[in-house]
Enzyme design. Sequence first.
Site, short mmCIF file in Angstrom:
data_model
loop_
_atom_site.label_atom_id
_atom_site.label_comp_id
_atom_site.label_asym_id
_atom_site.label_seq_id
_atom_site.Cartn_x
_atom_site.Cartn_y
_atom_site.Cartn_z
N ASP A 100 -61.06 -16.45 18.45
CA ASP A 100 -61.57 -16.83 19.87
C ASP A 100 -60.86 -16.15 20.95
OD1 ASP A 100 -63.50 -18.45 18.60
OD2 ASP A 100 -62.44 -20.06 19.21
N THR A 151 -64.02 -27.31 23.68
CA THR A 151 -63.34 -27.40 22.50
C THR A 151 -61.86 -27.03 22.27
OG1 THR A 151 -64.16 -25.49 21.26
CG2 THR A 151 -65.57 -27.65 20.81
N SER A 177 -59.34 -28.81 26.97
CA SER A 177 -60.01 -29.94 27.31
C SER A 177 -60.12 -31.02 26.28
CB SER A 177 -61.32 -29.70 27.94
OG SER A 177 -62.13 -31.11 28.42
N LEU A 178 -60.49 -30.63 25.10
CA LEU A 178 -60.47 -31.60 23.99
C LEU A 178 -59.19 -32.08 23.41
CD1 LEU A 178 -62.26 -32.65 21.40
CD2 LEU A 178 -61.46 -30.51 20.16
#
Length: 486
Positions: free
Chosen positions: A251, A370, A373-374
């Site tokens: 990512d 994801t 913040s997760l």
Amino acid sequence: MDSCIPPPDAHCTSFHGSSAVNCAAVAKAMRRVAEGKAHAQEEAADWKRKYEIERLRNSLLEQRGQGKVNINCKKPVDLLQQNKNGILMENQNGLSFEKHTIYSEEVLNREATKFDLGNNANPNTGKSLFTLAWGCNREKNTRHKHDVVSFESGNITTAVRSSKQITLEWVSPPQSVIILTKPDSTSVRESCKEMVRWLKEERNANIFVEDRVKEELLTESQYFKFVQTWEKDEISLLHTKVDLVITLGGDGTVLWAASMFKGPVPPVVPFSLGSLGFMTPFQSELYREYLQMVMTGPVSITLRHRLRCRIVRDAAKDDRVEESILVLNDVSIDRGMSSFLTFLECYCDDSFVTCVQGDGLILSTTSGSTAYSLAAGGSMVHPEVPGILFTPICPHSLSFRPLILPEYVTIRVQVPYNSRGQAWASFDGKDRKQLKAGDALLCSMAPWPVPTACQVDSTHDFLRSVCEGLHWNLRKKQSFDGPREI
């Protein structure tokens, strides 16, 4: 009596009584001036874009009147002009301006439905009619987009477009491809070499890579002399040169690819060669099949929204607005090395939201739900939901729960003058900037999403990444040999 008279500079040095109030009021007014200047600059750029669109539209209408433009087209995909925010199309009904995606703050082109009724009532039902204004920050516009919201006969319904998967279909096959890779990885280097060879021999594509990758390929073999690169001053025009972006990594490589494009982003095909795979659904071992599928089309895509962030420095000093930064995941404001709690004032448009006292605050896109913040307790949200996540980091309050705000708002986070310490802002984990007392951070949704190709569709890829990447809701199943209800 003289002892009761305050010194001449008391209104600036004292933080007690009315003098402190006056000082704070002046500072607040100066901050509003700086933010107003930033808003005016952005509005001027928006009106300039609309003027260019209208000028082009008038030019095309004039050419059509002279018989230079053919309007006998059966598909509404006859592309006449591409610009950074949309596509000017010509179809059987004439010219229209179609948006890539939906943003409430933008002026939409179609006029509202006009009912020619003397008593403003529906003659069939007797129900009073109404109109909807599409606007933002109390600036309303009486136009609406029929394929988003319908309110004929006084009934509000949302159109099916808002809940359907977006599909990309090539008018002509893509010819120029850019490959971005994760550095210092042997497996990525081998996959890149094989992919470059296949794209050249099977698709005869024009291939662009970074300077570092080109040197690695030429060190391997002089066969790769056809590979091209770009200069630093050409990055802003890179989206006009390439049709497709291929990422080899995790990512983080997708985030790096998105950061290279400060405006429109070509479709991205992300291959999984990293540790995280929330945005990389394609396996590198099957790159031939996947690239053939994507380049032939049609293919499902996910429009991943980005945040546009601007820092406004203390208005009482220099009234300076820094350059915008686009983030695909999140922007986080934390206390850095300070031992004091972060103290932040948060506003949503003109409405006060709350004061953050804790380790900091995360403003995240739904694609970044994801990520950080997760970890801070925020919700996981489908990447195509157009919202902004408002997630505190270790708040010193039991009732501070995360929020999900609509995509058309502007969030302002500022460090008040009475804050004990400073704050630091990070944009997608880099470009760390210091926020001093009086500085403000403005965040709104950017008009240029990142379109990523799907292996199946947006929902399937998202749920699979959550289940496989996070082992979401996995537990041992109940046995069947216990007591049962009769």
